[in-house]
Design a protein around this motif. Structure first.
Motif, PDB file in Angstrom:
ATOM      1  N   ILE B 215       4.196  -4.403   0.278  1.00  0.00           N
ATOM      2  CA  ILE B 215       4.808  -4.594   1.590  1.00  0.00           C
ATOM      3  C   ILE B 215       5.818  -3.480   1.929  1.00  0.00           C
ATOM      4  O   ILE B 215       6.047  -3.163   3.079  1.00  0.00           O
ATOM      5  CB  ILE B 215       5.472  -5.998   1.653  1.00  0.00           C
ATOM      6  CG1 ILE B 215       5.636  -6.434   3.098  1.00  0.00           C
ATOM      7  CG2 ILE B 215       6.801  -6.043   0.932  1.00  0.00           C
ATOM      8  CD1 ILE B 215       4.385  -6.972   3.687  1.00  0.00           C
ATOM      9  N   ASN B 216       6.402  -2.863   0.895  1.00  0.00           N
ATOM     10  CA  ASN B 216       7.397  -1.825   1.157  1.00  0.00           C
ATOM     11  C   ASN B 216       6.804  -0.431   1.226  1.00  0.00           C
ATOM     12  O   ASN B 216       7.522   0.542   1.427  1.00  0.00           O
ATOM     13  CB  ASN B 216       8.472  -1.845   0.064  1.00  0.00           C
ATOM     14  CG  ASN B 216       9.309  -3.098   0.161  1.00  0.00           C
ATOM     15  OD1 ASN B 216       9.665  -3.512   1.248  1.00  0.00           O
ATOM     16  ND2 ASN B 216       9.588  -3.716  -0.981  1.00  0.00           N
ATOM     17  N   LEU B 217       5.498  -0.330   1.020  1.00  0.00           N
ATOM     18  CA  LEU B 217       4.894   1.001   1.035  1.00  0.00           C
ATOM     19  C   LEU B 217       4.830   1.543   2.460  1.00  0.00           C
ATOM     20  O   LEU B 217       4.779   0.786   3.424  1.00  0.00           O
ATOM     21  CB  LEU B 217       3.493   0.947   0.416  1.00  0.00           C
ATOM     22  CG  LEU B 217       3.480   0.617  -1.072  1.00  0.00           C
ATOM     23  CD1 LEU B 217       2.062   0.549  -1.594  1.00  0.00           C
ATOM     24  CD2 LEU B 217       4.274   1.651  -1.857  1.00  0.00           C
ATOM     25  N   ASP B 218       4.813   2.877   2.534  1.00  0.00           N
ATOM     26  CA  ASP B 218       4.846   3.530   3.843  1.00  0.00           C
ATOM     27  C   ASP B 218       3.688   3.131   4.746  1.00  0.00           C
ATOM     28  O   ASP B 218       3.860   2.977   5.941  1.00  0.00           O
ATOM     29  CB  ASP B 218       4.830   5.056   3.655  1.00  0.00           C
ATOM     30  CG  ASP B 218       6.228   5.608   3.466  1.00  0.00           C
ATOM     31  OD1 ASP B 218       7.186   4.812   3.510  1.00  0.00           O
ATOM     32  OD2 ASP B 218       6.361   6.828   3.283  1.00  0.00           O
ATOM     33  N   TYR B 219       2.486   2.958   4.146  1.00  0.00           N
ATOM     34  CA  TYR B 219       1.363   2.695   5.047  1.00  0.00           C
ATOM     35  C   TYR B 219       1.479   1.343   5.732  1.00  0.00           C
ATOM     36  O   TYR B 219       0.942   1.161   6.832  1.00  0.00           O
ATOM     37  CB  TYR B 219       0.007   2.893   4.362  1.00  0.00           C
ATOM     38  CG  TYR B 219      -0.305   1.998   3.186  1.00  0.00           C
ATOM     39  CD1 TYR B 219      -0.675   0.673   3.364  1.00  0.00           C
ATOM     40  CD2 TYR B 219      -0.269   2.504   1.891  1.00  0.00           C
ATOM     41  CE1 TYR B 219      -0.987  -0.125   2.288  1.00  0.00           C
ATOM     42  CE2 TYR B 219      -0.585   1.714   0.806  1.00  0.00           C
ATOM     43  CZ  TYR B 219      -0.939   0.399   1.006  1.00  0.00           C
ATOM     44  OH  TYR B 219      -1.239  -0.389  -0.063  1.00  0.00           O
ATOM     45  N   VAL B 220       2.202   0.413   5.125  1.00  0.00           N
ATOM     46  CA  VAL B 220       2.426  -0.868   5.791  1.00  0.00           C
ATOM     47  C   VAL B 220       3.431  -0.689   6.930  1.00  0.00           C
ATOM     48  O   VAL B 220       3.239  -1.184   8.039  1.00  0.00           O
ATOM     49  CB  VAL B 220       2.909  -1.928   4.789  1.00  0.00           C
ATOM     50  CG1 VAL B 220       3.254  -3.220   5.501  1.00  0.00           C
ATOM     51  CG2 VAL B 220       1.844  -2.182   3.745  1.00  0.00           C
ATOM     52  N   LYS B 221       4.480   0.098   6.664  1.00  0.00           N
ATOM     53  CA  LYS B 221       5.452   0.386   7.728  1.00  0.00           C
ATOM     54  C   LYS B 221       4.792   1.163   8.860  1.00  0.00           C
ATOM     55  O   LYS B 221       5.057   0.920  10.031  1.00  0.00           O
ATOM     56  CB  LYS B 221       6.632   1.188   7.159  1.00  0.00           C
ATOM     57  CG  LYS B 221       7.804   0.283   6.816  1.00  0.00           C
ATOM     58  CD  LYS B 221       9.129   0.993   6.864  1.00  0.00           C
ATOM     59  CE  LYS B 221      10.220  -0.072   6.977  1.00  0.00           C
ATOM     60  NZ  LYS B 221      11.556   0.407   6.733  1.00  0.00           N
TER      61      LYS B 221
END
Lengths: 328, 325
Positions: B215-221
């Protein structure tokens, strides 16, 4: 014409160990088509400022105070559905690490078309056509084939171009770029900077370019804001800030970057380390590392304006001093 | 891909060969089945006749070679105890165990993944904490005790469901199974829950951990920054990525559920393979043990193959042909 106006923005993280004031009273305006560079060290709050504008600050962080007016709307108390409608359509974002911004298990076309369809109906053909056009704009050869590829089949530079293409899909009014060239080779960096500049100028898109690299900003931005410990310590036109820095921290940043003109001389350093956001020094946050600090610095300085719009937050601004320093 | 599958199958043949050798030696070392099969007061002549009949008069290598010869012909030997072909005995019990295993795995996936997702997305919420605490009970309470408590509650006190046995099977499209009759399903529920509790807890914890990581990975953001709805960000971007570790674990666990459903089958008197193998081990019924293990090994090999193929479908970076294993 002002597109974005940030007033006294405070984004704080309420952790178990205490309140981290990542952004602590930031204010600036941005016109349409203008590029603002935000420069600072890691932890200075520059990325959090960007995420605050996007409404993507994750718990335990939240915007504690201040306003972000975008085209007349205050984004701080905008309900999530409206905020989501702005995201990607009118405000887009590009991230630092191109290896991480694209989802590794989804094809590029999936990731582009979903961005289009998040903001309206698109037929398959129209959507693909739009994706091909934008990929072409950012300089990706044979976009048709590339659409069917997975991110791991691209190089870092190409992935960043895809990410930029995704940001450009809806021709947003504002793009927030969070160190998008830091992870790239210098040659690729130069190409991408050039192309972004061109695309932004063509579409009259405003841009906030977050970076720790003053050199990148010097060639790109109209104005520069320097952040330290959650605050803007200096802001002005790129020429003013880079050539006539008024804040000792800005001067230190410029002095510690290697340049061709000062071959053979020792680089100046800023002594000490950036303070932990959890326990900032009282008064001016830069005071313990500053050569010009006096007793007055125990009180936090207010922002003062020098000539024009050149703003500095310091009790002892270096008016003209830096010019003399390099000449000597 | 084809090369990969062929290589895999060749490797499996080797695995089966090594496994049979080990089982042969192992069972031989434990004891002589004749001691158990023949009554104490049998005469020496009767004894010798029995040994000859079972083929135990030959040396171990000779017995093994004879077994391999029959194996090629598809004959896994005849049970010492039942006098029936061993493979047939095992395969008769196979559907019952499969029903139980499939039912338990489905429960753990369809309950575990959503609960794990929730706990991963809202780790600080009361519901999230409750799910995590509950999952600790799921895998720390002994399996047999959970089974007994389920029987106590639902069969004895509430009398909603039968306490054991398999019930009447229904027939659908020529396949006979407990899934197709209400009586069959009612007999299946309790043992399936018992078997699923541990797996569900495992799936919950694994899902939660993967969600927290993803959830904290860039692609989710980045997906959120594109203005996607949360449902799409979670349902596609997060879920497809966490499926990769989940599929591995679920595959392995599916195999172990089939192979080691012994406790549950015993508690609920479920006529599956687990019960058969335990009885056979007590009676040193070597042909049945070997047949059972061959079936299980083949099953594990198939499951692993399916997991590897699913892997390649889920993660485009995986190329099956490049893998050595």
């Amino acid at each position: 014409m002002t597109l974005l106006s940030i007033e006294n923005l405070k984004t704080h993280f309420f952790t178990k160990a205490g309140v981290v004031k990542s952004v602590d009273g930031v204010s600036f305006d941005l016109d349409r088509g203008e590029i603002l560079g935000i420069v600072g060290e890691s932890g200075s709050g520059k990325s959090v400022t960007g995420f605050s504008i996007m409404g993507l600050v994750d718990a335990p962080g939240r915007i504690a105070e201040g306003s972000i007016r975008f085209d007349g709307q205050n984004l701080v108390d905008l309900p999530e559905p409206q905020m989501r409608d702005l995201r990607g359509r009118r405000i887009a974002m590009i991230f630092q690490d191109p290896m991480m911004t694209l989802n590794p298990v989804l094809r590029v076309d999936t990731q582009m078309i979903e961005a289009l369809r998040a903001h309206g109906r698109w037929s398959d053909d129209d959507a693909r056509q739009r994706c091909r056009d934008v990929l072409g704009q950012v300089g990706i050869p044979s976009p048709e084939e590339r659409l069917k590829s997975y991110p791991h089949q691209f190089s870092g530079g190409m992935r960043q171009r895809v990410a930029i293409a995704i940001a450009l899909l809806h021709q947003p009014d504002l793009i927030i770029a969070d160190e998008p060239t830091t992870a790239l080779d210098v040659t690729i960096q130069a190409q991408i900077l050039f192309e972004i500049q061109k695309l932004v100028a063509e579409n009259n898109t405003a841009m906030i370019w977050v970076t720790h690299d003053l050199a990148v900003v010097a060639g790109l931005a109209n104005r520069v804001a320097v952040m330290y410990a959650g605050r803007i310590v200096e802001m002005g036109t790129t020429d003013e800030v880079v050539n006539r820095p008024a804040h000792p921290y800005t001067a230190g940043l410029i002095g510690s970057a290697p340049s061709r003109n000062a071959r053979g001389t020792r680089l100046t350093q800023i002594r000490g380390m950036a303070p932990l956001p959890m326990n900032l020094p009282t008064g001016c946050a830069f005071q313990p590392r500053c050569d010009h600090a006096t007793g007055a610095c125990a009180v936090s300085p207010d922002a003062s304006t020098l000539e024009g719009d050149h703003l500095v937050r310091c009790h002892h601004p270096l008016v003209g001093a830096f010019d003399r320093g390099t000449a000597a | 891909m084809t090369v990969f599958i062929i290589r895999r199958l060749l490797q499996s043949v080797l695995v089966v060969a090594v496994m049979t050798l080990l089982v042969f030696a192992g069972v031989y070392a434990i004891g002589n089945p004749v001691e158990i099969l023949i009554s104490q007061d049998a005469t020496e002549a009767e004894r010798a006749a029995a040994i000859a009949r079972l083929g135990l008069d030959k040396s171990l290598p000779e017995q093994y070679l004879a077994f391999l010869g029959n194996l090629v012909k598809g004959d896994l030997g005849t049970s010492f105890v039942f006098g029936e072909p061993a493979l047939q005995l095992v395969l008769q019990r196979f559907p019952a165990t499969m029903e139980l295993a499939i039912c338990a795995m489905m429960m753990s996936i369809f309950i575990g993944v959503p609960l794990g997702l929730y706990a991963g997305l809202r780790p600080e919420s009361i519901a999230g904490r409750t799910i995590m605490t509950g999952s600790i009970f799921g895998f720390s309470l002994p399996n047999f005790w959970q089974g007994l408590m389920l029987i106590m509650l639902f069969a004895v006190i509430l009398q909603w469901l039968p306490a054991g046995g398999r019930g009447v099977r229904g027939e659908f499209l020529g396949i006979e199974s407990s899934f197709f009759s209400w009586d069959g399903i009612s007999h299946l529920i309790l043992p399936a829950i018992n078997l699923a509790l541990f797996k569900t807890s495992l799936v919950i914890r694994l899902t939660r951990a993967s969600v927290r990581e993803t959830i904290n990975l860039d692609y989710v953001k980045f997906a959120r920054a594109k203005g996607l709805r949360p449902r799409r960000v979670i349902g596609l971007h997060v879920l497809k990525n966490i499926m990769i570790p989940l599929v591995t674990i679920i595959g392995l666990e599916f195999g172990s559920v089939i192979a080691f459903a012994v406790v549950t089958e015993t508690v609920f008197a479920w006529p599956g393979m687990g019960k058969l193998i335990i009885d056979s081990i007590f009676q040193l019924d070597r042909p049945v043990i070997v047949a059972y293990l061959i079936v299980i090994v083949c099953l594990f090999i198939t499951i692993n193959l399916v997991v590897d193929i699913l892997y390649a479908i889920l993660d485009p970076r995986v190329r099956l042909a490049d893998q050595k294993a």
